[in-house]
Each structure stands twice: as C-alpha cells, then as structure tokens.
Write a protein that holds these residues in place. Structure first.
Motif, short mmCIF file in Angstrom:
data_model
loop_
_atom_site.label_atom_id
_atom_site.label_comp_id
_atom_site.label_asym_id
_atom_site.label_seq_id
_atom_site.Cartn_x
_atom_site.Cartn_y
_atom_site.Cartn_z
N ALA A 138 27.02 28.09 42.03
CA ALA A 138 26.37 28.40 43.30
C ALA A 138 24.86 28.20 43.15
CB ALA A 138 26.67 29.83 43.72
N GLU A 139 24.32 27.32 43.98
CA GLU A 139 22.90 26.99 43.90
C GLU A 139 22.05 28.24 44.07
OE1 GLU A 139 19.87 23.64 45.58
OE2 GLU A 139 21.08 24.68 47.05
N GLY A 140 21.11 28.41 43.13
CA GLY A 140 20.18 29.53 43.20
C GLY A 140 20.66 30.79 42.49
N TYR A 141 21.86 30.77 41.96
CA TYR A 141 22.40 31.93 41.23
C TYR A 141 22.43 31.56 39.76
CZ TYR A 141 23.42 33.63 45.84
OH TYR A 141 23.29 34.04 47.15
N ASP A 142 21.25 31.71 39.12
CA ASP A 142 21.04 31.19 37.77
C ASP A 142 21.30 32.18 36.65
OD1 ASP A 142 20.29 28.94 39.12
OD2 ASP A 142 18.17 29.07 38.63
N ASN A 143 21.36 33.46 36.96
CA ASN A 143 21.56 34.44 35.89
C ASN A 143 22.63 35.47 36.31
OD1 ASN A 143 20.24 36.60 37.39
ND2 ASN A 143 18.32 35.55 36.93
N VAL A 144 23.00 36.31 35.37
CA VAL A 144 24.10 37.26 35.59
C VAL A 144 23.78 38.24 36.71
CG1 VAL A 144 25.48 39.08 34.51
CG2 VAL A 144 24.92 37.03 33.23
N LYS A 145 22.54 38.69 36.79
CA LYS A 145 22.17 39.64 37.84
C LYS A 145 22.36 39.02 39.23
CE LYS A 145 18.42 42.51 39.53
NZ LYS A 145 17.00 42.84 39.44
N GLU A 146 21.84 37.81 39.42
CA GLU A 146 22.01 37.13 40.72
C GLU A 146 23.48 36.84 41.00
OE1 GLU A 146 19.57 33.73 40.04
OE2 GLU A 146 17.72 34.75 40.61
N LEU A 147 24.22 36.42 39.97
CA LEU A 147 25.64 36.13 40.11
C LEU A 147 26.40 37.39 40.54
CD1 LEU A 147 28.06 34.21 39.77
CD2 LEU A 147 28.15 34.93 37.38
N ASN A 148 26.13 38.51 39.90
CA ASN A 148 26.82 39.75 40.26
C ASN A 148 26.43 40.24 41.65
OD1 ASN A 148 28.57 40.10 38.07
ND2 ASN A 148 26.88 40.83 36.81
N ASN A 149 25.21 39.93 42.09
CA ASN A 149 24.83 40.25 43.48
C ASN A 149 25.70 39.44 44.45
OD1 ASN A 149 22.87 42.10 42.80
ND2 ASN A 149 21.19 40.63 42.92
N LEU A 150 25.91 38.15 44.14
CA LEU A 150 26.76 37.31 44.97
C LEU A 150 28.20 37.81 44.95
CD1 LEU A 150 27.22 34.70 46.68
CD2 LEU A 150 27.66 33.53 44.52
N LEU A 151 28.71 38.09 43.76
CA LEU A 151 30.09 38.54 43.63
C LEU A 151 30.31 39.93 44.21
CD1 LEU A 151 30.84 37.19 40.05
CD2 LEU A 151 31.68 36.28 42.22
N GLY A 152 29.24 40.68 44.43
CA GLY A 152 29.33 42.00 45.05
C GLY A 152 29.52 41.93 46.56
N GLU A 153 29.25 40.76 47.13
CA GLU A 153 29.46 40.59 48.57
C GLU A 153 30.95 40.47 48.84
OE1 GLU A 153 27.16 37.36 50.17
OE2 GLU A 153 25.41 37.90 48.97
N ASP A 154 31.39 41.03 49.95
CA ASP A 154 32.83 41.03 50.29
C ASP A 154 33.44 39.64 50.29
OD1 ASP A 154 32.89 43.77 50.52
OD2 ASP A 154 32.60 43.77 52.70
N ASP A 155 32.70 38.65 50.80
CA ASP A 155 33.24 37.30 50.90
C ASP A 155 33.48 36.63 49.55
OD1 ASP A 155 33.12 37.60 53.60
OD2 ASP A 155 31.35 36.34 53.88
N TYR A 156 32.84 37.11 48.50
CA TYR A 156 32.92 36.44 47.19
C TYR A 156 33.51 37.32 46.09
CZ TYR A 156 29.91 33.13 49.53
OH TYR A 156 29.40 32.21 50.42
N SER A 157 33.89 38.54 46.39
CA SER A 157 34.34 39.48 45.37
C SER A 157 35.61 39.04 44.64
CB SER A 157 34.52 40.88 45.97
OG SER A 157 35.52 40.84 46.98
N ASN A 158 36.43 38.20 45.24
CA ASN A 158 37.68 37.77 44.61
C ASN A 158 37.52 36.55 43.71
OD1 ASN A 158 39.22 39.74 45.89
ND2 ASN A 158 39.46 38.48 47.71
#
Length: 185
Positions: A112-132
């Motif tokens: 995912a463009e702009g999600y370069d580290n674990v913190k940003e990635l976990n923020n994305l995965l914390g969203e309902d649309d991406y949690s799965n």
C-alpha cells in the motif's frame, strides 16, 4: 484585419487576452500529469527485483525467498487526488485475491503506497475495511519498490513465478485473470 473578422466569435473569445494563458496552463498541466502517470513496468520474463517486506507483527522477510508464485499488488488507498474507480476496483477485489492465497495458488503481497513501516501498516489494518487483510498487506519502502518495479502511477499488479520471473503485469487486474495465468504457468 480581414482574417480576424472571418474567425467564428467563440474562437475570438477563447484566444483573446488572458484566456490564451489559461488555455496554455491547462494544456501544460495535462501534459505534466500524463508524463507523471506513465509507468515503465517490468517486462514479462524479467527477473523480479528483491523487496524486503515487513508483516504487521514486525517480522521482516525477503519477497524472493517465497518459493510459491506471488501476486504483487501495488495498491493505492483512495485519496482526494487519486482515481476513485481504479482504487475502488482493487479494494473490492482484495477478498478474491485473498481466496487465491487461501487456495494455495499464490502468495498475495499487497504493498500500500505510503505505508512504509509497521506503525503506519497497523494503522491501515486497524481500519474496518482492511482489518481482514493482515496476511496479505505488508510494509516496505514504497518509493523504492515503485522505482524497482517501474511504477509511478499506482495501482499496478504483477504475477511472479516461483523462480522469481514476471509472468504477467497489468494496471488493472482481476483475480479471475490472475487465476488463469497461474494455472497456465
């Protein structure tokens, strides 16, 4: 003077005064945007460059160490300036790509463009649309990954064989087409 009078009135208004500058500015903007959006993707048959990926739990691994075929999706989450239709198409297709992985046909790797580290990635995965999608979305240096794969305009999709050769690439990919490509390989 006679030539000027022969022009239709709407042309005189378009090319009169400051309008010509606005016209030129708009044309230049479209030209720059078109150049920016042009991709120079890896050719089919070329070797896939190495990427170091990080999972949501912080573990890193090399993409080329995966011995199964890979579906690499350079994904862009929809933003105000991005293409809504293409980004939404990929977002809706993520479950189908995950099914390909669950069937054992390929390892799906979403960058995912702009999600370069674990913190940003976990923020994305914390969203309902991406949690799965914790087992298919990974963090990496997205600018470097885009350059290695010739991607300036996201999203883009590659299918990479188990011997790390590109066997398919496209701007807009579907899970059905990818499944056909994997079965042929």
């Amino acid at each position: 003077m006679a030539l000027k009078e022969n022009k239709p009135p709407y042309l005189r208004r378009i090319f009169a005064g400051k309008n010509i500058y606005i016209f030129a500015l708009v044309a230049l903007s479209f030209a720059v945007l078109n150049i920016y959006r042009l991709n120079n993707p890896l050719a089919v048959g070329s070797e896939a460059p190495e990427l170091i990926l990080t999972a949501s739990n912080g573990e890193s691994f090399k993409m080329n160490d995966i011995i199964s075929p890979k579906v690499v999706i350079f994904y862009k989450k929809h933003t105000y300036f991005s293409n809504y239709i293409i980004n939404t198409t990929y977002k809706r297709a993520l479950p189908a790509f995950k099914i390909l992985q669950n069937k054992g046909l390929a390892q799906v790797i979403v960058i995912a463009e702009g999600y370069d580290n674990v913190k940003e990635l976990n923020n994305l995965l914390g969203e309902d649309d991406y949690s799965n999608y914790k087992n298919i979305i990974f963090a990496t240096d997205t600018k470097s990954a885009g350059k290695k794969y010739g991607i300036r305009s996201w999203p883009h999709l590659y299918v990479i064989s188990s011997d790390n050769r590109v066997i398919y690439e496209t701007k807009i990919g579907s899970a059905d087409k990818v499944q056909q490509v994997l079965w042929r390989d």
